[in-house]
Enzyme design. Structure first.
Site, PDB file in Angstrom:
ATOM      1  N   GLU A 125       0.875  -1.164   0.000  1.00 13.14           N
ATOM      2  CA  GLU A 125       0.000   0.000   0.000  1.00 13.14           C
ATOM      3  C   GLU A 125       0.919   1.223   0.000  1.00 13.14           C
ATOM      4  OE1 GLU A 125      -2.262   0.896   3.526  1.00 13.14           O
ATOM      5  OE2 GLU A 125      -3.505   2.349   2.473  1.00 13.14           O
ATOM      6  N   ARG A 178       6.316 -12.725   8.933  1.00 10.33           N
ATOM      7  CA  ARG A 178       6.995 -11.484   8.583  1.00 10.33           C
ATOM      8  C   ARG A 178       8.343 -11.434   9.280  1.00 10.33           C
ATOM      9  NH1 ARG A 178       3.010  -7.661   9.961  1.00 10.33           N
ATOM     10  NH2 ARG A 178       4.195  -6.324   8.573  1.00 10.33           N
ATOM     11  N   LYS A 234       5.017   0.800   9.838  1.00  8.47           N
ATOM     12  CA  LYS A 234       4.945   2.045   9.099  1.00  8.47           C
ATOM     13  C   LYS A 234       4.386   3.158   9.983  1.00  8.47           C
ATOM     14  CE  LYS A 234       4.150   0.333   4.397  1.00  8.47           C
ATOM     15  NZ  LYS A 234       3.094   0.251   3.374  1.00  8.47           N
TER      16      LYS A 234
END
Length: 565
Positions: free
Chosen positions: A39, A265, A275
């Site tokens: 994104e 992850r 983020k």
RNA sequence: UGGGAUGUAGUGUAAUGGUAACACUGCAGAUUCUGGUUCUGCCUUUGGGGGUUCGAAUCCCUCCAUCCCAGCCA
């Protein structure tokens, strides 16, 4: 054919799945298609490198392709700046998506039509519940939800209202389009998930064309299906979404059925990989920007001097599995050092200068010595370095009264000045406060080049810079941004673990003249100090700025620590 | 106390019924014109309990621990 010999690495679970699918004819055209779908709401970080390497790596390995798809379905958070940085960072890593650059926003029209179709089939409805009400109706982890009172609106009414939503006739938050699945599902993602919400925001690509935007659970699987993705690989937290993914890809009329697989992850000690938090650090000036060399962003580590090869090696050593873990920062440093050791050009830089005067060396004389550019690579050649009576050495390399185990310069001790001569310290000059301002020594002319005819050994070799042939430059000594393995673990607030010494600026370090040739992107080693690079933003030819990429391993520092020094 | 996942040296990852291994870290030593590099060696491992089997990290049962999910974020 030596380079054709494949490293005998065992397959990871994704490779096993793919090979099994290939072997059993489950892959259309036998072509693996993956995608990397960030994104554009921030800069890519080290965690994304793993995902990039998995998706592009798999496509490469099985001769398929990997799409770059920007998942731009939330215009409130997204920006063109992020889109550009993402593309830049992937290219820096050395991956190429060719013509396969897509945007979720490319599919807005198709998505809208599918939504209409769902409404017509009675599988979606417009809900007037507010966010709070919806939350209440959703139930909890242990209690089932209840049907919305708007769940049974007629198809005609739903069609009309959805059209009105699209036309901007309803305010944000007043209505959503929801899938009619099962409010009692034990999986909360199946309790009539929202498909569309109203948002009067300008989209970086579609501008003001739309005021309704599709949600992830609706957009992502359908985008995958449209693009012919075969293996949709994401991180573990989406496991719960897989049923929603499968629901969306089994909507009537969608022919291609991709499958979702999840991996763990990447987490690295001392690093933050969120983020949201990284954005906070940027916005609140804890760092100078997304590309601050202390940031775990790709643009940050790149500016710090990390090589893409070392990062790819790092993630390949970490491996791919489904176990949520925490990789040691030291593995990453190991990979950086291993790569840079092979290719960094060696230079002598004195960061904390102490004047060294060779009393028996002729005043005004200049000699030039050959310095190897890289002892690991004879092909790298040499450069010359000027030697004079007055030099600078590292303050750390002299001790008036040496501690145990110290084998650098001290009164009466002989060391080697790298590439040049053996010198023996004679006496020191001090200022009125007793600080050492210069060290006097004598040199042995027989030791020219760094060896003596009698073959005697010295234990220490110091780097040095001629006082008359010096490049004065700024050196930025970067260290970890956080001083705790898991920032915030102790107090719950990661800001408490900010390392106050994450950047120490040396305004005027003394570096050998050869350094003036260094360019942005060059990998350098300041001998015995660490790996460095030219700062891509602030360095100018007349005022160079060097960033420390990482230190060298330092067993002497370790030993000193053990001795309590 | 719903659902979904995961447990192998300090860390990460292999071994899929047949001698538990590789890398990093740590420790010790050798080499070295970088206290770097290189080389050698050492340390420590199948979450617990039961079962099946000649044989289990692997199959079964059970317990325990950890992570994820209640956005109109992705």
């Amino acid at each position: 054919m030596e380079n054709e010999i494949q490293e005998a690495r065992p397959l990871n679970f994704l490779e096993k799945i793919i090979e099994d699918d290939l072997a059993n004819g489950r892959v259309p055209n036998n072509t693996i298609v993956t995608r990397f779908p960030p994104e554009p709401n921030g800069y890519l970080h080290i965690g994304h490198i793993k995902s990039i390497c998995i998706n592009f790596g798999l496509a490469e390995k099985y001769h398929g392709r990997c799409h770059l798809r920007l998942d731009d379905t939330n215009p409130a958070k997204e920006d063109m700046e992020y889109i550009n940085s993402i593309k830049d960072d992937i290219r820096w890593l050395g991956f190429d998506w060719g013509k396969y650059e897509f945007y979720a926003s490319d599919y807005y029209d198709q998505l809208y039509e599918i939504a209409i179709r769902l409404i017509k089939e009675g599988k979606a409805y417009v809900d007037d519940l507010s966010a709070e009400e919806m939350k209440e109706y959703r139930g909890t982890l242990t209690q089932p939800g209840r049907n919305s009172p708007y769940r049974d609106r007629s198809i005609e009414e739903n069609l009309r209202l959805f059209e009105e939503m699209k036309e901007g006739m309803h305010p944000e938050g007043s209505k959503t389009l929801r899938a009619k699945i099962d409010m009692a599902s034990p999986n909360i993602n199946l309790r009539d998930p929202a498909l569309y919400r109203i948002k009067f925001a300008t989209h970086p690509r579609t501008g003001d064309k739309w005021c309704i935007y599709p949600m992830y659970d609706f957009t992502h699987p359908i985008s995958d299906a449209i693009e012919g993705i075969t293996h949709s690989i994401c991180t573990l937290e989406f496991e719960d979404h897989r049923p929603a993914y499968d629901w969306a890809t089994s909507i009537d009329g969608i022919e291609h059925t991709p499958h979702q697989y999840e991996f763990a992850r990447l987490n690295v000690t001392y690093l933050l990989m969120s983020k949201r938090r990284l954005l906070y650090l940027v916005n609140n000036k804890f760092v100078t920007g997304w590309d601050d060399p202390r940031m775990p962003t790709i643009s940050g580590i790149r500016r710090k001097g990390y090589s893409p090869e070392s990062m790819k090696d790092f993630v390949s050593r970490v491996g791919v599995a489904k176990v949520e873990g925490m990789v040691d920062y030291s593995l990453m440093e190991f990979c950086v050092r291993e790569d840079l050791n092979k290719r960094a050009k060696r230079l002598m830089a004195v960061l904390d200068p102490l004047k060294l005067v060779i009393d028996n060396y002729p005043e005004g004389q200049v000699e030039y010595f050959e310095a190897e550019n890289n002892p690991e690579d004879p092909e790298a050649g040499t450069h010359s370095v000027a030697f004079t009576r007055e030099l600078y050495i590292e303050r750390e390399d002299f001790m008036e009264t040496p501690v145990k185990g110290y084998h650098r310069l001290y009164p009466g001790n002989e060391i080697r000045l790298k590439y040049a001569y053996y010198v023996t310290a004679v006496k020191v000059d001090k200022d009125e406060d007793g600080n050492i301002v210069a060290v006097h020594c004598t040199y042995d002319p027989e030791s020219k080049g760094g060896t003596t005819p009698d073959g005697r050994k010295v234990k220490g070799t110091s780097h040095w810079v001629s006082a008359d042939h010096v490049l004065k430059a700024e050196v930025r000594q970067y260290d970890k941004l956080f001083k705790a393995e898991v920032p915030g673990a102790a107090t719950g607030n990661y800001l408490d673990d900010i390392n106050p010494d994450s950047l120490v600026v040396i305004p005027e370090a003394y570096i050998e003249l050869e350094a003036a040739k260094a360019k942005v992107g060059d990998y350098l080693q300041f001998i015995r100090n660490g790996y460095y690079c030219v700062d891509s933003k602030d360095s100018r030819p007349e005022a160079m700025v060097f960033n420390r990429t990482c230190t060298l391993k330092d067993s002497w520092a370790k030993q000193k620590k053990k001795m309590g020094l």
